[in-house]
Design an enzyme around this catalytic site. Sequence first.
Site, mmCIF file in Angstrom:
data_model
loop_
_atom_site.group_PDB
_atom_site.id
_atom_site.type_symbol
_atom_site.label_atom_id
_atom_site.label_comp_id
_atom_site.label_asym_id
_atom_site.label_seq_id
_atom_site.Cartn_x
_atom_site.Cartn_y
_atom_site.Cartn_z
ATOM 1 N N ASP A 228 0.651 -1.172 -0.166
ATOM 2 C CA ASP A 228 0.100 0.151 0.023
ATOM 3 C C ASP A 228 0.787 1.302 0.158
ATOM 4 O OD1 ASP A 228 -2.716 1.078 0.436
ATOM 5 O OD2 ASP A 228 -1.365 2.113 2.069
ATOM 6 N N GLU A 324 -1.902 -1.779 -6.063
ATOM 7 C CA GLU A 324 -3.157 -0.885 -6.360
ATOM 8 C C GLU A 324 -3.125 -0.315 -7.625
ATOM 9 O OE1 GLU A 324 -5.644 0.478 -2.512
ATOM 10 O OE2 GLU A 324 -3.583 1.177 -2.594
ATOM 11 N N ASP A 406 -3.062 2.469 6.612
ATOM 12 C CA ASP A 406 -2.354 1.665 5.566
ATOM 13 C C ASP A 406 -1.837 0.143 5.710
ATOM 14 O OD1 ASP A 406 -2.272 4.292 4.455
ATOM 15 O OD2 ASP A 406 -0.276 4.859 5.446
#
Length: 483
Positions: A228, A324, A406
């Site tokens: 992340d 992501e 996170d």
Amino acid sequence: MSGRFRPRPGRVMQGYKFALDPNAGQEQALHSHCGAARAAYNWAVSWVTASWRQRKAEATYGIGEDELTSWRPWSLPALRKEFNRIKTTDPRFAEWWRENSKEAYNTGLANVAAAFDNYAKSKQGKRKGARVGVPRRKLKRKARLACRFTTGTIRIELDGRHVTLPRLGTIRTHEPTAKLLARVQGGTARILSATVRHERGRWFVSFQVEMVREITRVHQPDAAVGIDLGVTHLAVLADSSGETRYEPNPRHLDGALKLLRFHSRRVSRRQGPDRRTGRKPSKRWEKANDERNKIHHRVANLRTDALHKLTTRVRAEYGSVVVEDLNVAGMLRNKRLARHVADAGFGEIRRQLVYKGQRNACPTIVANRWYPSSKTCSACGTVKAKLPLHVRVFTCDACGLVLDRDENAARNLVALAAACTTGTGVAGDQDTSGVSKPRGADRKTRRQRPGRGGRAGGASLSHQRWEEAGDRCRDAEAQLALW
């Protein structure tokens, strides 16, 4: 250079980049070659678009379609043929075209052919991404200095500190070329082309090499890690064994802002160039501007070094990496976060993870942009409807989990590594049956209950009610059919 290239399975294309230390004459020749590439590019753009303007003018006079001036082709062979025909008679090239290698002009013509192809495919809807406009002429003060060599003498010298390029001769390198030299001599690499480029205040040469690269086994081939990315911490890594690691954000640009402000004020106080009046910059302005640019170049080099070390370390340890699909362009439109997002280099991290994973034959899983990794509870799977950006601690209303935002997102990403890839080919895409929405559409996350639809949360309550109603209708129709 001895050593014959032996083709083997597992050949890959790789680039080797070295800084150059040319003398005054060589630097002038490098500028001349890059300028020749720009001149050829501008000539080709004007030559192709001239027929377009001519046809448009003729159409206003009522000339039929069959009698209009024919379209001029923009393929590379056609551009080469026409340029070779006019280069000895055209006053723009006749006096000086022999001073540079033919590869300099071929660089500009090849770029024009690629630019018009991209324009045509974009207009026809065959090219992804933003619309591409008609190629335009390059300005001398804005054009990037670059030239590509594909034929002629291109080699690494045996001393490991010099390279030889067509018409430019032997140029000293700022750093040793021993690694590439050893591969070429060993027969496991073959140089295909070389590109010289001026960036960050100095000249570089990049070799495109076809080489045999053995697959390197990672330390944990069966382990996966979710990454992340953020601003507070550059990356939060959560692996499949339950271990979480925080990578600090170096913030290279923030550390240099004070010095940049000092040098920027110094530059603004001195007499700089003025395009409107044609005023030339003073020597003191050029000196101050060079000092300011050195700070920018140092920040860029530090950022590149830090990102390469991070991605190499991750790819050498884990077999699968989950990242992501961030909307970086949208983040840069936020005036409060733009500088920090640009300094972090989110897009570069993903690019490096992908190609370094291909070297080790390890997959890179890209989570869907709409996958609610931050809103989903990593323990029970409950999905929050809203989670503002300023809320940095995730609190689950169902199971009471309290975790860093996170870290919770990284745990949800690593859970996708074990999940099956959906029909769109992107992990975490929970809505693939409907019509795909256009880029930039707003998909709002609906509240979901745990235990329905897998670990990451099930369908929304309204969707579940529709499914139950559909089941009742099908049962009723079946009973009527039997009756």
